[in-house]
Design a protein around this motif. Structure first.
Motif, short mmCIF file in Angstrom:
data_model
loop_
_atom_site.label_atom_id
_atom_site.label_comp_id
_atom_site.label_asym_id
_atom_site.label_seq_id
_atom_site.Cartn_x
_atom_site.Cartn_y
_atom_site.Cartn_z
N GLY A 1 18.96 -68.72 20.19
CA GLY A 1 19.02 -67.68 21.22
C GLY A 1 18.23 -66.45 20.83
O GLY A 1 18.11 -66.11 19.65
N LEU A 2 17.66 -65.77 21.82
CA LEU A 2 16.95 -64.51 21.61
C LEU A 2 17.79 -63.36 22.16
O LEU A 2 18.66 -63.58 23.01
CB LEU A 2 15.59 -64.57 22.32
N PRO A 3 17.52 -62.15 21.70
CA PRO A 3 18.32 -61.00 22.17
C PRO A 3 17.94 -60.55 23.58
O PRO A 3 17.87 -59.36 23.87
CB PRO A 3 18.00 -59.92 21.12
N VAL A 4 17.67 -61.50 24.45
CA VAL A 4 17.39 -61.25 25.86
C VAL A 4 18.21 -62.27 26.64
O VAL A 4 18.21 -63.46 26.30
CB VAL A 4 15.90 -61.41 26.20
N ALA A 5 18.90 -61.84 27.66
CA ALA A 5 19.78 -62.73 28.41
C ALA A 5 19.04 -63.97 28.91
O ALA A 5 17.95 -63.86 29.49
CB ALA A 5 20.40 -61.98 29.59
#
Length: 198
Positions: A57-61
C-alpha cells in the motif's frame, strides 16, 4: 542485463516485509511476436503462466504497488512455404518475469486497475520447424536473441469474492528480442487467469 533482472527480483523480495497482502495467480496467454509474420498471416500461439502477487500500500487512498513474479510461456507459431514445401515454425520463449505495477482500487476494492513496466529473463529460447517429414530444432544463444525483455503491462483484476479474483493483462513488449538489427521482433501477450489473495 541478467544482473539488472536479479536486482529487480531482490527489490520484489525485500518488499515482502512491507506487503499488505499476498496471493498466487495462474492462467493462459495468447502470444504473438510482432514482426514475426506478415499482417495476413499472424504468428500466434497459446501459453500459460503461474506466479505470485505481492501488494504494498501507498500513503494515498486506494493506491498501491503490485509485484507479480511469474513464469510465463510465450512465443509464436507461423506458417511459411519454401520451394513448395510448407513449414510450421514454432518459437518458444519461456521467461521469468516481474511486472511492477501501480494499482488503483475502485468499487470498494472489487475492481483494481493497474499499469507499469514488466521485465523478463528468458530461461528457454528455441525454434522448432516442421515440414513434411522433417523437423529441425534451433536452441538460441545470447548471440542470436536478447534474453532480457522489457515492456509495458496494462491490466485489471475483478475480485469475485474477498479472496478470489479474475485477472486480465496485456503486455506490450518494447525490446527487440532478435540481435539482428534489420528485423524487429517484439512480444505481445494477452493473458487471462485467476488469482487468490490470502
Amino acid at each position: 542485463m541478467k544482473k539488472i533482472f536479479l536486482s529487480l527480483i531482490l527489490v520484489a523480495a525485500s518488499s515482502v516485509c512491507f506487503a499488505q497482502s499476498f496471493g498466487v495467480k495462474a492462467g493462459g496467454n495468447i502470444n504473438e511476436i510482432a514482426g514475426c509474420a506478415s499482417s495476413d498471416n499472424k504468428a500466434i500461439n497459446i501459453g500459460a503462466y503461474v506466479g505470485g502477487v505481492i501488494e504494498v500500500g501507498l500513503p494515498v487512498a486506494n493506491l498501491g504497488v503490485r509485484f507479480e513474479p511469474m513464469f510465463t510461456m510465450q512465443g509464436a507459431t507461423r506458417n511459411r512455404e519454401v520451394l513448395k514445401v510448407k513449414w510450421t515454425d514454432k518459437y518458444q520463449f519461456d521467461y521469468l518475469a516481474l511486472p511492477i505495477l501501480i494499482d488503483y482500487k475502485f468499487l470498494g476494492g472489487s475492481l483494481v486497475l493497474m499499469a507499469g513496466p514488466q521485465f523478463g529473463y528468458a530461461v528457454n529460447a528455441k525454434q522448432v520447424s516442421t515440414g513434411e517429414s522433417n523437423e529441425n530444432t534451433i536452441n538460441y544463444s545470447k548471440d542470436d536473441v536478447s534474453f532480457f525483455d522489457a515492456g509495458l503491462t496494462l491490466g485489471a483484476t475483478y475480485m469475485v469474492t474477498r479472496n478470489l479474483g479474475v485477472d486480465l493483462r496485456y503486455n506490450f513488449g518494447l525490446t527487440n528480442i532478435l540481435k539482428d538489427t534489420d528485423t524487429i521482433w517484439q512480444n505481445r501477450v494477452a493473458s487471462i487467469g485467476v488469482c487468490y489473495m490470502f
